[in-house]
Scaffold this motif. Structure first.
Motif, PDB file in Angstrom:
ATOM      1  N   UNK A 277       1.184  -1.084   0.108  1.00 40.29           N
ATOM      2  CA  UNK A 277      -0.110  -0.104  -0.146  1.00 40.29           C
ATOM      3  C   UNK A 277       0.959   1.733  -0.082  1.00 40.29           C
ATOM      4  N   UNK A 278       1.884   1.262   0.739  1.00 41.46           N
ATOM      5  CA  UNK A 278       2.700   2.106   0.626  1.00 41.46           C
ATOM      6  C   UNK A 278       3.583   2.906  -0.293  1.00 41.46           C
TER       7      UNK A 278
ATOM      8  N   UNK B 237      10.071   8.821  -3.303  1.00 40.02           N
ATOM      9  CA  UNK B 237       9.665   9.382  -2.010  1.00 40.02           C
ATOM     10  C   UNK B 237      10.480   8.005  -1.326  1.00 40.02           C
ATOM     11  N   UNK B 238      11.493   8.260  -0.705  1.00 39.96           N
ATOM     12  CA  UNK B 238      12.164   6.990  -0.238  1.00 39.96           C
ATOM     13  C   UNK B 238      11.098   6.785   1.001  1.00 39.96           C
ATOM     14  N   UNK B 239      10.197   6.786   1.328  1.00 40.64           N
ATOM     15  CA  UNK B 239       9.621   6.476   2.506  1.00 40.64           C
ATOM     16  C   UNK B 239       8.044   5.315   2.015  1.00 40.64           C
ATOM     17  N   UNK B 240       8.025   5.447   0.886  1.00 39.45           N
ATOM     18  CA  UNK B 240       7.683   4.737  -0.064  1.00 39.45           C
ATOM     19  C   UNK B 240       8.043   3.567  -0.643  1.00 39.45           C
ATOM     20  N   UNK B 241       9.031   4.428  -0.655  1.00 38.92           N
ATOM     21  CA  UNK B 241      10.328   2.628  -1.515  1.00 38.92           C
ATOM     22  C   UNK B 241      11.107   2.391  -0.325  1.00 38.92           C
ATOM     23  N   UNK B 242      10.885   2.025   0.335  1.00 37.22           N
ATOM     24  CA  UNK B 242      11.154   1.565   1.466  1.00 37.22           C
ATOM     25  C   UNK B 242      12.437   2.143   1.904  1.00 37.22           C
ATOM     26  N   UNK B 243      13.653   3.685   1.734  1.00 38.39           N
ATOM     27  CA  UNK B 243      14.584   3.618   1.718  1.00 38.39           C
ATOM     28  C   UNK B 243      14.284   4.293   3.559  1.00 38.39           C
ATOM     29  N   UNK B 244      15.837   4.035   4.244  1.00 37.64           N
ATOM     30  CA  UNK B 244      16.069   4.517   5.329  1.00 37.64           C
ATOM     31  C   UNK B 244      16.310   6.204   5.285  1.00 37.64           C
ATOM     32  N   UNK B 245      16.997   6.404   3.741  1.00 45.32           N
ATOM     33  CA  UNK B 245      17.984   7.837   3.513  1.00 45.32           C
ATOM     34  C   UNK B 245      18.185   8.214   2.368  1.00 45.32           C
ATOM     35  N   UNK B 246      18.055   9.088   1.655  1.00 47.33           N
ATOM     36  CA  UNK B 246      18.744   9.874   0.496  1.00 47.33           C
ATOM     37  C   UNK B 246      19.768  10.606   0.563  1.00 47.33           C
ATOM     38  N   UNK B 247      20.078  11.023  -0.846  1.00 49.54           N
ATOM     39  CA  UNK B 247      21.520  11.735  -1.072  1.00 49.54           C
ATOM     40  C   UNK B 247      20.991  12.522  -2.273  1.00 49.54           C
ATOM     41  N   UNK B 248      20.838  13.920  -2.469  1.00 53.64           N
ATOM     42  CA  UNK B 248      19.908  14.812  -2.637  1.00 53.64           C
ATOM     43  C   UNK B 248      20.695  16.384  -2.669  1.00 53.64           C
ATOM     44  N   UNK B 249      20.560  17.509  -4.104  1.00 55.55           N
ATOM     45  CA  UNK B 249      20.946  18.716  -3.625  1.00 55.55           C
ATOM     46  C   UNK B 249      20.145  19.258  -3.007  1.00 55.55           C
ATOM     47  N   UNK B 250      20.380  19.668  -2.053  1.00 51.95           N
ATOM     48  CA  UNK B 250      19.357  20.837  -1.272  1.00 51.95           C
ATOM     49  C   UNK B 250      18.070  21.246  -1.759  1.00 51.95           C
ATOM     50  N   UNK B 251      18.003  22.169  -2.627  1.00 53.82           N
ATOM     51  CA  UNK B 251      17.256  21.925  -3.621  1.00 53.82           C
ATOM     52  C   UNK B 251      15.418  20.962  -4.361  1.00 53.82           C
ATOM     53  N   UNK B 252      16.345  20.162  -3.707  1.00 51.39           N
ATOM     54  CA  UNK B 252      15.683  19.028  -4.103  1.00 51.39           C
ATOM     55  C   UNK B 252      14.447  17.841  -3.534  1.00 51.39           C
ATOM     56  N   UNK B 253      14.872  18.731  -1.772  1.00 52.59           N
ATOM     57  CA  UNK B 253      14.583  17.579  -0.478  1.00 52.59           C
ATOM     58  C   UNK B 253      13.257  18.094  -0.872  1.00 52.59           C
ATOM     59  N   UNK B 254      12.727  16.723  -0.644  1.00 52.72           N
ATOM     60  CA  UNK B 254      10.917  16.616   0.084  1.00 52.72           C
ATOM     61  C   UNK B 254      10.844  17.635   1.812  1.00 52.72           C
ATOM     62  N   UNK B 255       9.409  17.909   2.003  1.00 46.65           N
ATOM     63  CA  UNK B 255       9.385  18.087   3.325  1.00 46.65           C
ATOM     64  C   UNK B 255       9.346  17.718   4.032  1.00 46.65           C
ATOM     65  N   UNK B 256       9.715  17.494   5.921  1.00 44.89           N
ATOM     66  CA  UNK B 256       9.791  17.476   6.581  1.00 44.89           C
ATOM     67  C   UNK B 256      10.582  16.075   7.016  1.00 44.89           C
TER      68      UNK B 256
END
Length: 312
Positions: free
Chosen positions: A16-17, A135-154
């Motif tokens: 579902x996630x 969506x790292x939560x939906x995809x089952x990742x603990x963390x991600x790496x991106x440029x600052x402007x690409x970070x999701x909220x919260x």
């Protein structure tokens, strides 16, 4: 009603996630057909349909939405309880799954892997190289790496490494044949090697000098999606490339590539490792974050930053 195995409920929540049997199967390390069978048996035990399936997508039924809403907090509490026990172990254990673009993996994470695994022999790392927005939560990742402007909220963000710089480069043979651009507008008359992102968009080349900004959409017959291949094409004289300086620093040093428009290529902020700002952070992830803080060569103010809204 027959008793329900908590593992079957976790399977339902994962599907579902993620919105996909395939994605959920990848996260759990099993086949999609196995998850489909588990869901079929779960729905039989419950006596209600939880998912509406089509050949291309799945959607929660009303019963599925109700179950998921009650189930997610409960499963999170179970995971937290188990993870608290892990904190009593002398040697932390668990798995950390990270999603990161190839340049960040190659130049930031990969050099740290050996030391981390030696220091924490009971923690496993899974690093997936991916430039797409996920969506790292939906995809089952603990963390991600991106440029600052690409970070999701919260999200909580930790800067990784020094500031970065995109450079425009070409081979000596290319410049001997076509000359060198003197300003970004000149690029419109040059052969450029284009990069296409996973989402389908073409990478635009952005420049800045004395607060003046220019954006160029490169033109050329060759389009690639990997910076390493783009770099090799530039070495082969197939056109000009715009890539992160980390990729081409050795090639610039031995003069196989030459940089142009250096004064139009300012430094930009570093990569960020980000993770959900939830109340509980698993022990394995906490250990990895502490290791990153100790070993990444970033700015002195290497404190975590909360990202309440989308960064621009």
């Amino acid at each position: 009603m027959k008793s329900i195995d908590i593992g079957d409920l976790e399977v339902f929540a994962a599907i579902a996630r993620s919105g996909s049997f395939r994605k959920a199967a990848t996260v759990r390390g099993v086949s999609a057909s196995a998850l489909s069978q588990t869901m079929r048996l779960l729905e039989e035990r419950l006596g209600v349909r939880l998912l509406n399936r089509t050949t291309r997508s799945i959607a929660l039924t009303q019963a599925g939405e109700r179950l998921l809403g009650r189930l997610v907090p409960a499963l999170d509490q179970v995971q937290e309880a188990v993870d608290e026990i892990n904190s009593f172990r002398q040697t932390p254990s668990g798995t950390v799954r990270i999603n990161a673009p190839a340049p960040a993996v190659e130049h930031i994470l990969a050099p740290l892997i050996n030391s981390f695994l030696k220091e924490y022999p009971e923690i496993s790392l899974e690093i997936i190289s991916d430039a797409a927005k996920v969506d790292i939560v939906a995809e089952g990742f603990d963390a991600g790496v991106r440029f600052g402007k690409q970070l999701a909220r919260d999200m909580i963000a930790v800067p990784l490494g020094p500031s970065l710089r995109y450079v425009v480069v070409g081979s000596p043979d290319y410049f001997a044949k076509y000359g060198a651009p003197q300003n970004p507008a000149d690029l419109l008359t040059h052969v450029c090697i284009r990069q296409r992102f996973p989402g389908g968009t073409i990478f635009t080349w952005e420049f800045e000098k004395a607060r003046k900004k220019e954006t160029i959409t490169p033109e050329g017959r060759l389009t690639l999606n990997d910076a390493r291949h783009i770099t090799q094409a530039a070495v082969d004289g197939l056109g000009l490339a715009r890539v992160l300086e980390d990729f081409v620093r050795p090639l610039l040093s031995d003069h196989r590539l030459v940089e142009v428009l250096a004064d139009w290529s300012p430094r930009i902020p570093s990569w960020y490792l980000y993770y959900p700002s939830r109340r509980h952070t698993p022990v394995a992830l906490r250990v990895f974050l502490d290791f990153i803080r100790r070993n990444s060569h970033s700015n002195p103010a290497n404190a975590d930053q909360a990202i309440p809204n989308q960064m621009s």
